[in-house]
Write a protein that holds these residues in place. Structure first.
Motif, PDB file in Angstrom:
ATOM      1  N   LEU A  81     160.350 -59.546  68.271  1.00  0.00           N
ATOM      2  CA  LEU A  81     159.753 -59.313  69.582  1.00  0.00           C
ATOM      3  C   LEU A  81     159.263 -57.872  69.716  1.00  0.00           C
ATOM      4  CD1 LEU A  81     159.272 -61.029  72.070  1.00  0.00           C
ATOM      5  CD2 LEU A  81     161.454 -60.271  72.954  1.00  0.00           C
ATOM      6  N   TRP A  82     160.022 -56.914  69.187  1.00  0.00           N
ATOM      7  CA  TRP A  82     159.597 -55.512  69.194  1.00  0.00           C
ATOM      8  C   TRP A  82     158.308 -55.348  68.387  1.00  0.00           C
ATOM      9  CZ3 TRP A  82     161.366 -51.923  72.358  1.00  0.00           C
ATOM     10  CH2 TRP A  82     162.637 -52.032  72.892  1.00  0.00           C
ATOM     11  N   ILE A  83     158.244 -56.017  67.250  1.00  0.00           N
ATOM     12  CA  ILE A  83     157.074 -55.907  66.387  1.00  0.00           C
ATOM     13  C   ILE A  83     155.850 -56.527  67.046  1.00  0.00           C
ATOM     14  CG2 ILE A  83     156.105 -56.710  64.191  1.00  0.00           C
ATOM     15  CD1 ILE A  83     158.992 -56.441  63.058  1.00  0.00           C
ATOM     16  N   GLU A  84     156.036 -57.675  67.660  1.00  0.00           N
ATOM     17  CA  GLU A  84     154.913 -58.340  68.319  1.00  0.00           C
ATOM     18  C   GLU A  84     154.396 -57.530  69.508  1.00  0.00           C
ATOM     19  OE1 GLU A  84     153.844 -62.726  70.144  1.00  0.00           O
ATOM     20  OE2 GLU A  84     155.657 -62.468  68.944  1.00  0.00           O
ATOM     21  N   ALA A  85     155.314 -56.928  70.269  1.00  0.00           N
ATOM     22  CA  ALA A  85     154.908 -56.101  71.405  1.00  0.00           C
ATOM     23  C   ALA A  85     154.163 -54.853  70.931  1.00  0.00           C
ATOM     24  CB  ALA A  85     156.130 -55.714  72.230  1.00  0.00           C
ATOM     25  N   VAL A 113     155.874 -45.626  70.501  1.00  0.00           N
ATOM     26  CA  VAL A 113     156.999 -45.565  71.434  1.00  0.00           C
ATOM     27  C   VAL A 113     157.803 -46.858  71.387  1.00  0.00           C
ATOM     28  CG1 VAL A 113     157.572 -45.522  73.897  1.00  0.00           C
ATOM     29  CG2 VAL A 113     156.002 -43.836  72.965  1.00  0.00           C
ATOM     30  N   LEU A 114     157.123 -47.986  71.370  1.00  0.00           N
ATOM     31  CA  LEU A 114     157.826 -49.270  71.310  1.00  0.00           C
ATOM     32  C   LEU A 114     158.642 -49.410  70.033  1.00  0.00           C
ATOM     33  CD1 LEU A 114     155.374 -51.882  72.812  1.00  0.00           C
ATOM     34  CD2 LEU A 114     157.708 -51.454  73.510  1.00  0.00           C
ATOM     35  N   LEU A 115     158.044 -49.073  68.903  1.00  0.00           N
ATOM     36  CA  LEU A 115     158.784 -49.196  67.647  1.00  0.00           C
ATOM     37  C   LEU A 115     159.945 -48.207  67.587  1.00  0.00           C
ATOM     38  CD1 LEU A 115     155.985 -49.882  65.027  1.00  0.00           C
ATOM     39  CD2 LEU A 115     157.722 -51.440  65.875  1.00  0.00           C
ATOM     40  N   GLN A 116     159.766 -47.005  68.127  1.00  0.00           N
ATOM     41  CA  GLN A 116     160.863 -46.036  68.142  1.00  0.00           C
ATOM     42  C   GLN A 116     162.001 -46.497  69.046  1.00  0.00           C
ATOM     43  OE1 GLN A 116     158.888 -42.415  69.198  1.00  0.00           O
ATOM     44  NE2 GLN A 116     158.111 -42.078  67.122  1.00  0.00           N
ATOM     45  N   ARG A 117     161.672 -47.096  70.171  1.00  0.00           N
ATOM     46  CA  ARG A 117     162.719 -47.647  71.034  1.00  0.00           C
ATOM     47  C   ARG A 117     163.445 -48.795  70.340  1.00  0.00           C
ATOM     48  NH1 ARG A 117     159.693 -47.899  76.899  1.00  0.00           N
ATOM     49  NH2 ARG A 117     159.651 -45.641  77.239  1.00  0.00           N
ATOM     50  N   GLY A 118     162.671 -49.623  69.657  1.00  0.00           N
ATOM     51  CA  GLY A 118     163.273 -50.720  68.914  1.00  0.00           C
ATOM     52  C   GLY A 118     164.192 -50.215  67.818  1.00  0.00           C
ATOM     53  N   LEU A 119     163.802 -49.116  67.165  1.00  0.00           N
ATOM     54  CA  LEU A 119     164.650 -48.538  66.120  1.00  0.00           C
ATOM     55  C   LEU A 119     165.885 -47.870  66.712  1.00  0.00           C
ATOM     56  CD1 LEU A 119     161.926 -47.127  63.755  1.00  0.00           C
ATOM     57  CD2 LEU A 119     163.603 -48.885  63.219  1.00  0.00           C
ATOM     58  N   ARG A 120     165.769 -47.348  67.912  1.00  0.00           N
ATOM     59  CA  ARG A 120     166.928 -46.748  68.572  1.00  0.00           C
ATOM     60  C   ARG A 120     167.962 -47.822  68.915  1.00  0.00           C
ATOM     61  NH1 ARG A 120     164.353 -43.944  72.790  1.00  0.00           N
ATOM     62  NH2 ARG A 120     163.368 -42.674  71.207  1.00  0.00           N
ATOM     63  N   VAL A 121     167.481 -48.988  69.327  1.00  0.00           N
ATOM     64  CA  VAL A 121     168.386 -50.085  69.672  1.00  0.00           C
ATOM     65  C   VAL A 121     168.912 -50.773  68.412  1.00  0.00           C
ATOM     66  CG1 VAL A 121     168.524 -52.330  70.829  1.00  0.00           C
ATOM     67  CG2 VAL A 121     167.306 -50.460  71.912  1.00  0.00           C
ATOM     68  N   ASN A 122     168.046 -50.914  67.410  1.00  0.00           N
ATOM     69  CA  ASN A 122     168.393 -51.611  66.157  1.00  0.00           C
ATOM     70  C   ASN A 122     168.181 -50.663  64.979  1.00  0.00           C
ATOM     71  OD1 ASN A 122     168.586 -54.197  67.570  1.00  0.00           O
ATOM     72  ND2 ASN A 122     166.369 -54.032  67.732  1.00  0.00           N
ATOM     73  N   PRO A 123     169.053 -49.692  64.767  1.00  0.00           N
ATOM     74  CA  PRO A 123     168.800 -48.691  63.722  1.00  0.00           C
ATOM     75  C   PRO A 123     168.856 -49.235  62.294  1.00  0.00           C
ATOM     76  CG  PRO A 123     170.967 -48.347  64.695  1.00  0.00           C
ATOM     77  CD  PRO A 123     170.304 -49.443  65.474  1.00  0.00           C
ATOM     78  N   ASP A 124     169.506 -50.363  62.077  1.00  0.00           N
ATOM     79  CA  ASP A 124     169.626 -50.915  60.732  1.00  0.00           C
ATOM     80  C   ASP A 124     168.605 -52.007  60.435  1.00  0.00           C
ATOM     81  OD1 ASP A 124     171.775 -49.244  60.300  1.00  0.00           O
ATOM     82  OD2 ASP A 124     173.230 -50.719  61.026  1.00  0.00           O
ATOM     83  N   ALA A 125     167.649 -52.224  61.329  1.00  0.00           N
ATOM     84  CA  ALA A 125     166.669 -53.296  61.147  1.00  0.00           C
ATOM     85  C   ALA A 125     165.591 -52.848  60.158  1.00  0.00           C
ATOM     86  CB  ALA A 125     166.046 -53.679  62.477  1.00  0.00           C
ATOM     87  N   GLN A 126     165.619 -53.433  58.967  1.00  0.00           N
ATOM     88  CA  GLN A 126     164.669 -53.049  57.923  1.00  0.00           C
ATOM     89  C   GLN A 126     163.241 -53.429  58.278  1.00  0.00           C
ATOM     90  OE1 GLN A 126     166.013 -54.708  54.262  1.00  0.00           O
ATOM     91  NE2 GLN A 126     167.735 -53.280  54.072  1.00  0.00           N
ATOM     92  N   ASP A 127     163.067 -54.576  58.932  1.00  0.00           N
ATOM     93  CA  ASP A 127     161.704 -55.008  59.261  1.00  0.00           C
ATOM     94  C   ASP A 127     161.055 -54.076  60.291  1.00  0.00           C
ATOM     95  OD1 ASP A 127     163.531 -55.934  61.075  1.00  0.00           O
ATOM     96  OD2 ASP A 127     162.578 -57.881  61.376  1.00  0.00           O
ATOM     97  N   LEU A 135     152.414 -49.427  60.407  1.00  0.00           N
ATOM     98  CA  LEU A 135     151.597 -48.982  61.544  1.00  0.00           C
ATOM     99  C   LEU A 135     150.984 -47.614  61.255  1.00  0.00           C
ATOM    100  CD1 LEU A 135     150.748 -49.375  64.595  1.00  0.00           C
ATOM    101  CD2 LEU A 135     152.752 -47.994  65.108  1.00  0.00           C
ATOM    102  N   GLU A 136     151.807 -46.699  60.730  1.00  0.00           N
ATOM    103  CA  GLU A 136     151.295 -45.365  60.416  1.00  0.00           C
ATOM    104  C   GLU A 136     150.247 -45.422  59.309  1.00  0.00           C
ATOM    105  OE1 GLU A 136     151.781 -42.764  62.246  1.00  0.00           O
ATOM    106  OE2 GLU A 136     153.248 -43.800  63.497  1.00  0.00           O
ATOM    107  N   LEU A 137     150.465 -46.258  58.289  1.00  0.00           N
ATOM    108  CA  LEU A 137     149.463 -46.409  57.233  1.00  0.00           C
ATOM    109  C   LEU A 137     148.155 -46.974  57.777  1.00  0.00           C
ATOM    110  CD1 LEU A 137     151.409 -47.711  54.113  1.00  0.00           C
ATOM    111  CD2 LEU A 137     150.342 -45.495  54.444  1.00  0.00           C
ATOM    112  N   HIS A 138     148.268 -47.950  58.646  1.00  0.00           N
ATOM    113  CA  HIS A 138     147.065 -48.549  59.235  1.00  0.00           C
ATOM    114  C   HIS A 138     146.305 -47.516  60.058  1.00  0.00           C
ATOM    115  CE1 HIS A 138     144.520 -51.172  61.644  1.00  0.00           C
ATOM    116  NE2 HIS A 138     144.697 -52.077  60.698  1.00  0.00           N
ATOM    117  N   TYR A 139     147.030 -46.703  60.784  1.00  0.00           N
ATOM    118  CA  TYR A 139     146.389 -45.675  61.609  1.00  0.00           C
ATOM    119  C   TYR A 139     145.694 -44.630  60.732  1.00  0.00           C
ATOM    120  CZ  TYR A 139     145.732 -42.136  65.187  1.00  0.00           C
ATOM    121  OH  TYR A 139     145.179 -41.216  66.038  1.00  0.00           O
ATOM    122  N   ILE A 140     146.332 -44.255  59.612  1.00  0.00           N
ATOM    123  CA  ILE A 140     145.714 -43.293  58.698  1.00  0.00           C
ATOM    124  C   ILE A 140     144.436 -43.874  58.101  1.00  0.00           C
ATOM    125  CG2 ILE A 140     146.019 -42.166  56.453  1.00  0.00           C
ATOM    126  CD1 ILE A 140     148.965 -41.766  57.266  1.00  0.00           C
TER     127      ILE A 140
END
Length: 167
Positions: A81-85, A113-127, A135-140
């Protein structure tokens, strides 16, 4: 239109525009039904996902961000859900009139911001880590493509100036 078809049977009928006032109120009513269902069954993620799919199909892109934020409040541990958002925030769902498809036009800041919040809530989530990296590669890549287009534009403009000065 009927008279034209009688006189010219080879002519195809034109498409009617179904974007009237009645259509908008029907879509709004369906959104209300989804909101009521989500309020009734708060723990069921499928209502949120179905509502998001309906919003995409109905092209209710303003409502889509609200749907994702409500779903993330109720289900913060769901990494998909974090990824889709975040994908919605970055790529957006802007209707491209020229080729009839969707084109990107979202915000990199909101997606980060969304992905960072998701990582703060789920720090061990590899996906989530992987999608943040992607996302960063796509932006570059997007920035590189813009730079190349601008340099090509500058080269053609300077070549035209050089060609004009020779005359």
């Amino acid at each position: 239109e009927r008279e034209e078809r009688k006189t010219n049977p080879d002519k195809k009928p034109t498409k009617r525009n179904n974007n009237g006032i009645g259509t908008a109120s029907i879509v709004q009513h369906i959104h209300l039904l989804y909101v009521r269902a989500k309020r009734r069954w708060t723990d069921d993620l499928t209502w949120h996902l179905q509502h998001a799919e309906f919003a995409k199909d109905a092209k209710s892109f303003g409502m889509l961000g609200k749907i994702y934020s409500e779903a993330l409040q109720v289900h913060p541990r769901n990494t998909a859900l974090w990824i889709e958002a975040a994908a919605h925030e970055y790529f957006g769902y802007v209707v491209d009139e020229r080729n009839g498809g969707m084109s990107g036009g979202g915000s990199i800041k909101s997606a980060r911001v969304l992905l960072q919040r998701g990582l703060r809530v789920n720090p061990d989530a590899q996906d989530l880590w992987l999608q943040s990296f992607c996302l960063e590669l796509h932006y570059i890549q997007k920035l590189r493509g813009r730079r190349e287009l601008l340099q090509i534009g500058l080269k053609t403009a300077t070549n035209e100036i050089d060609d004009d000065s020779d005359v």
